[in-house]
Enzyme design. Structure first.
Site, mmCIF file in Angstrom:
data_model
loop_
_atom_site.group_PDB
_atom_site.id
_atom_site.type_symbol
_atom_site.label_atom_id
_atom_site.label_comp_id
_atom_site.label_asym_id
_atom_site.label_seq_id
_atom_site.Cartn_x
_atom_site.Cartn_y
_atom_site.Cartn_z
ATOM 1 N N ASP A 160 -6.450 -5.482 2.865
ATOM 2 C CA ASP A 160 -5.565 -5.895 1.780
ATOM 3 C C ASP A 160 -4.726 -7.108 2.201
ATOM 4 O O ASP A 160 -5.303 -8.118 2.617
ATOM 5 C CB ASP A 160 -4.714 -4.691 1.363
ATOM 6 N N TYR A 260 3.638 -11.312 -2.114
ATOM 7 C CA TYR A 260 2.937 -11.711 -3.330
ATOM 8 C C TYR A 260 3.476 -13.036 -3.867
ATOM 9 O O TYR A 260 2.721 -13.862 -4.391
ATOM 10 C CB TYR A 260 3.064 -10.622 -4.393
ATOM 11 N N HIS A 316 -10.228 1.592 -2.774
ATOM 12 C CA HIS A 316 -9.616 0.465 -2.076
ATOM 13 C C HIS A 316 -9.133 0.818 -0.674
ATOM 14 O O HIS A 316 -9.165 -0.020 0.226
ATOM 15 C CB HIS A 316 -8.437 -0.040 -2.921
#
Length: 350
Positions: A160, A260, A316
């Site tokens: 990730d 982010y 995931h």
């Protein structure tokens, strides 16, 4: 017995005034509650009652062969968990997790490697940092920690957001990275943007401060992160309560948002440097339920030797959902074993 083992909040041992502090009242209440628990039932029974209890320093509870520690880098300190012997293997987790995401695979990998799992800057028990959540700066901080722990050359296993850090680490310091394995994320500038329509969390997390900070409160964490952890095939395998505890801390949430918020700049940096192609082997593993072959497709744009692997029976969160597949694939990729036990592991071979 250190009260931090009860995981009511991370302890700060940085020098100088913190740029983003924890809530004094929250920490005070948590400390009193933890102390009362210790006095009432004793240190050992407290740890026994909490299967996720881990210290900030000293022998790990999940495996006696690992040690916790803190290492200083520019701007603060990083928490790490280290064990095993052999070539160094650095583990970089994603959002919204901590080093704990790797705990199911660490003991097996440590049979042939010196395994070092970090809490990313600002997350878990690592320091909060005022700036530097772009992935180049984050990679430099991880590298500082690796060097401080006595390692110059490493392999990297990343998931990730950790994938977004592993790439510039390998690109900027190619002589120090022997190989990288990247799990279930494409790269900013090379495909990650295509995933933004799949979940609103990408743009929510990237919203300017203090928008997400004001919208999402401590009590909302299980609902919000629970949605993220439901991007899984085996949701019961994810120790989500561990992550809820950390991300109930507003500073962890802000650090996560800052990773982010840096994505647009990361994309520009990645595209500007794509000609500096990776030459070391890249294991690009995607979950059949999520990114699948897109991980390899993304890395083929920046690397020469990409091995595409698609893992079934996992969403995931591969290290927790299908740890045995990951262990088997990593052992093949690093040359510990030579013959794949099943066809789906064929591309893992070193």
């Amino acid at each position: 017995m250190t009260l931090s083992v009860l995981r009511h909040g991370r302890r700060r041992i940085d020098s100088g005034p913190p740029r983003r502090t924890r809530s004094f009242m929250r920490k005070a209440i948590a400390s009193v509650a933890a102390a009362a628990t210790v006095l009432f039932v004793g240190a050992s029974s407290s740890a026994a009652a909490d299967p996720y209890a881990e210290p900030l320093a000293g022998k790990a509870n999940f495996s006696s062969s690992f040690q916790h520690g803190m290492v200083r880098v520019d701007g603060g300190q990083l928490h790490y968990v280290k064990g095993g012997s052999g070539p160094a293997l650095v583990l970089l987790h994603g959002w919204p997790q901590t080093w704990w995401a790797w705990h199911d695979v660490m003991p097996a990998l440590a049979r042939n490697h010196t395994v070092i799992a970090f809490d990313l800057p600002g997350l878990g028990d690592s320091s909060s940092f005022a700036t530097g959540y772009d992935k180049v700066t984050t990679a430099q901080r991880i590298r500082q920690a690796v060097h401080a722990l006595g390692h110059e050359q490493v392999s990297i296993l990343a998931h990730d957001v950790g994938v977004l850090v592993a790439y510039p680490y390998a690109r900027e310091f190619p002589n120090e990275v022997t190989r990288i394995a990247v799990l279930d994320s494409t790269l900013s500038g090379f495909g990650l943007e295509d995933a933004y329509t799949l979940s609103f969390h990408f743009l929510f997390n990237a919203a300017p401060a203090p928008i997400p900070e004001r919208i999402l409160d401590n009590e909302d964490v299980p609902t919000y992160l629970g949605m993220i952890f439901d991007f899984s095939v085996n949701p019961a395998a994810i120790d989500r309560e561990v992550y809820y505890r950390f991300y109930r801390d507003p500073a962890d949430r802000t650090a996560g948002y800052n990773y982010y918020r840096a994505y647009a700049g990361d994309a520009e940096n990645n595209r500007a440097n794509a000609s500096r192609r990776l030459t070391m082997p890249v294991l690009a593993m995607g979950s059949a339920a999520t990114f699948g072959p897109a991980v390899a497709g993304s890395f083929r744009q920046v690397a020469d030797d990409v091995r595409e692997v698609v893992v079934t029976n996992s969403g995931h969160f591969i290290p927790e959902e299908n740890p045995q597949f990951l262990i088997s694939c990593l052992n093949l990729f690093t040359g510990v074993t030579a013959t794949p036990p099943s066809p789906e592991l064929a591309n893992c071979v070193a």
